[in-house]
Write a protein that holds these residues in place. Structure first.
Motif, PDB file in Angstrom:
ATOM      1  N   SER A  49      23.534  -4.610 -44.182  1.00  0.00           N
ATOM      2  CA  SER A  49      21.549  -5.493 -44.766  1.00  0.00           C
ATOM      3  C   SER A  49      22.088  -6.454 -44.885  1.00  0.00           C
ATOM      4  O   SER A  49      23.385  -7.197 -45.739  1.00  0.00           O
ATOM      5  CB  SER A  49      20.995  -4.333 -45.370  1.00  0.00           C
ATOM      6  N   SER A  50      20.690  -7.488 -44.656  1.00  0.00           N
ATOM      7  CA  SER A  50      21.214  -9.145 -45.115  1.00  0.00           C
ATOM      8  C   SER A  50      21.242  -8.908 -47.045  1.00  0.00           C
ATOM      9  O   SER A  50      21.725 -10.241 -47.304  1.00  0.00           O
ATOM     10  CB  SER A  50      20.291  -9.663 -44.805  1.00  0.00           C
ATOM     11  N   SER A  51      21.246  -7.775 -47.707  1.00  0.00           N
ATOM     12  CA  SER A  51      21.366  -8.111 -49.486  1.00  0.00           C
ATOM     13  C   SER A  51      22.863  -8.326 -49.563  1.00  0.00           C
ATOM     14  O   SER A  51      23.316  -8.771 -50.174  1.00  0.00           O
ATOM     15  CB  SER A  51      20.792  -7.047 -50.053  1.00  0.00           C
TER      16      SER A  51
ATOM     17  N   SER B  49      13.947  -7.991 -43.132  1.00  0.00           N
ATOM     18  CA  SER B  49      15.535  -8.184 -44.083  1.00  0.00           C
ATOM     19  C   SER B  49      16.739  -8.443 -42.828  1.00  0.00           C
ATOM     20  O   SER B  49      17.853  -8.249 -43.693  1.00  0.00           O
ATOM     21  CB  SER B  49      15.326  -6.802 -45.280  1.00  0.00           C
ATOM     22  N   GLU B  50      15.970  -8.042 -41.609  1.00  0.00           N
ATOM     23  CA  GLU B  50      17.432  -8.084 -41.119  1.00  0.00           C
ATOM     24  C   GLU B  50      17.481  -9.510 -40.116  1.00  0.00           C
ATOM     25  O   GLU B  50      18.090  -9.826 -39.162  1.00  0.00           O
ATOM     26  CB  GLU B  50      16.793  -7.367 -39.380  1.00  0.00           C
TER      27      GLU B  50
END
Length: 456
Positions: free
Chosen positions: A15-17, A85-86
């Protein structure tokens, strides 16, 4: 970055986190995540649409504010992921896939480096990036000008003088950096920066001038290293999976395939000469005229013209009659039936593997390598200047438009040269640009039919 096939599609991606940064990606290292095979290609195609749009905008001489809007619109239309989020993952994956695609020759590297640097420059302006984080990540040595130093009246007066002379905002406390003047050659050369004791005083709005060269330098070196890895290891290891995708992407055409003309249907043999004069692009007019004059074309010419004619609506029976009428004058009917008819039926999916072949795109035609006696290829690339001038004059291009077209061909903007030809002959703009011979035909027929309707 590991690529997985459809059978593994439920595995999670990063994930982008994970390691997300508030700054614009600098693409220093490939992301550590798994990528589905279909995303590997789809993300790359989406980014390629953006880069080719930028290339077209630059070739058309768009102004900085127009380019800024173009980049913003292209990015929004093509690089947003359905899951917000992607977005970062899509950005990273698409860049590194295209780095593989465009590392493989000097010409490809040069184009990719130029387009990615331009994209980075405008995204830097548009996305309000964290300047300090970017400079730190790039390893740029700088100092933030302290409030004490900024309070010096002499310094502030000089800064304001430079800012006003180049129509820049006046510097403010906390928004000014000191860097070695050697790091900002662009600003020094254009006298847009104040220099004192070897330091350039750079405002926040000018940071892009020394961040971009660092980005470009890193990417240039990375492309050379990627090419070494590609040739020594990746190409062979991935020959059955990724290599075909990578090798096809650089020449891929991203629009409709024009397998058949659904809008204008069939064209008849009795109309073909008239239609060729009014609606064939130069590459196809040249092939058509060469066939009429010589009653023969070599294989490359037969493929390029034959599939184009199929795409504009020439049915198989008419195609056989058309080619036979010409070739039989040179080789005789019997030899035509024996040696050439099969190839025509094959192109229409009636022989061999029964593949329904589609017409060649501009990209494929431009990259072809015609030899002595060949007539296929792109005239804007493969003709001498003298021959190109003569061919354009024969089409009816005005002398004023002709000079612009020749200039674009000289600077390797072959598709833009074709677009300008279309605009000159049809007295209309073609903002989308010409990317396919059959697109040229379709747009031309549309305009001519509208004119005929309005005068009826």
């Amino acid at each position: 970055m590991d690529v997985i096939d459809r059978s593994q599609k439920n595995k999670p991606s990063a994930s982008s986190s994970d390691g997300v940064r508030s700054t614009l990606p600098l693409y220093r290292t490939a992301p550590v995540l798994e990528v589905r095979l279909e995303d590997f290609e789809r993300f790359a195609v989406d980014r390629l649409i953006v880069l080719r749009g930028i290339s077209d905008g630059l070739a058309r001489g768009k102004k900085p504010d127009e380019m800024e809007k173009l980049v913003r619109d292209l990015w929004k239309a093509n690089m947003r992921h359905p899951q917000a989020s992607e977005d970062l993952n899509k950005d990273l994956i698409s860049h590194f896939v295209l780095r593989l695609v465009y590392c493989r020759s000097e010409e490809l590297r040069k184009w990719f480096l130029s387009m990615e640097t331009t994209l980075f420059r405008y995204r830097f302006k548009l996305e309000n990036s964290d300047h300090l984080a970017l400079m730190n990540e790039l390893g740029i040595t700088y100092e933030v000008v302290s409030s004490t130093e900024f309070g010096d009246n002499n310094l502030r007066e000089n800064l304001n003088l430079v800012a006003r002379s180049v129509n820049q905002p006046l510097p403010t406390p906390g928004g000014l950096f000191k860097v070695s003047f050697e790091q900002v050659p662009e600003l020094v050369a254009t006298r847009k920066v104040f220099i004192q004791k070897g330091y350039a005083y750079v405002g926040v709005n000018q940071v892009v001038s020394f961040v971009v060269p660092h980005f470009r330098s890193h990417l240039s070196k990375a492309l050379v290293l990627t090419n070494r890895k590609w040739t020594s290891m990746i190409r062979e290891q991935e020959k059955d999976r990724l290599t075909p995708i990578v090798e096809a992407l650089a020449t891929s055409y991203l629009g409709p395939d024009y397998g058949q003309d659904r809008e204008f249907g069939e064209i008849s043999l009795k109309d073909i000469d008239q239609v060729a004069r009014t609606s064939f692009p130069l590459c196809m007019q040249h092939l058509f005229n060469a066939l009429r004059e010589d009653h023969h074309l070599k294989h490359g010419g037969r493929m390029q013209l034959g599939l184009f004619l199929k795409g504009v609506g020439l049915k198989l029976d008419d195609a056989l009659a058309f080619w036979k009428a010409e070739f039989s004058q040179k080789v005789g009917s019997e030899r035509f039936d024996k040696e050439y008819a099969y190839g025509i039926r094959h192109n229409y999916g009636k022989e061999g593997k029964r593949t329904d072949y589609t017409p060649y795109s501009c990209q494929k035609i431009i990259l072809s390598t015609p030899g002595v006696g060949d007539h296929h290829g792109c005239p804007y690339r493969h003709f001498s200047e003298e021959n190109l001038r003569a061919a354009l004059g024969k089409m009816g291009v005005s002398s004023r438009a002709l000079e612009d077209i020749i200039e674009k061909a000289k600077t390797r903007h072959y598709q833009l040269a074709c677009t300008l030809t279309f605009e000159a002959l049809h007295n209309t703009s073609c903002d989308a640009g010409i990317n396919h011979p059959n697109q040229y035909f379709s747009e031309s027929q549309k305009i001519l039919k509208e004119k005929n309707t309005s005068t009826a």
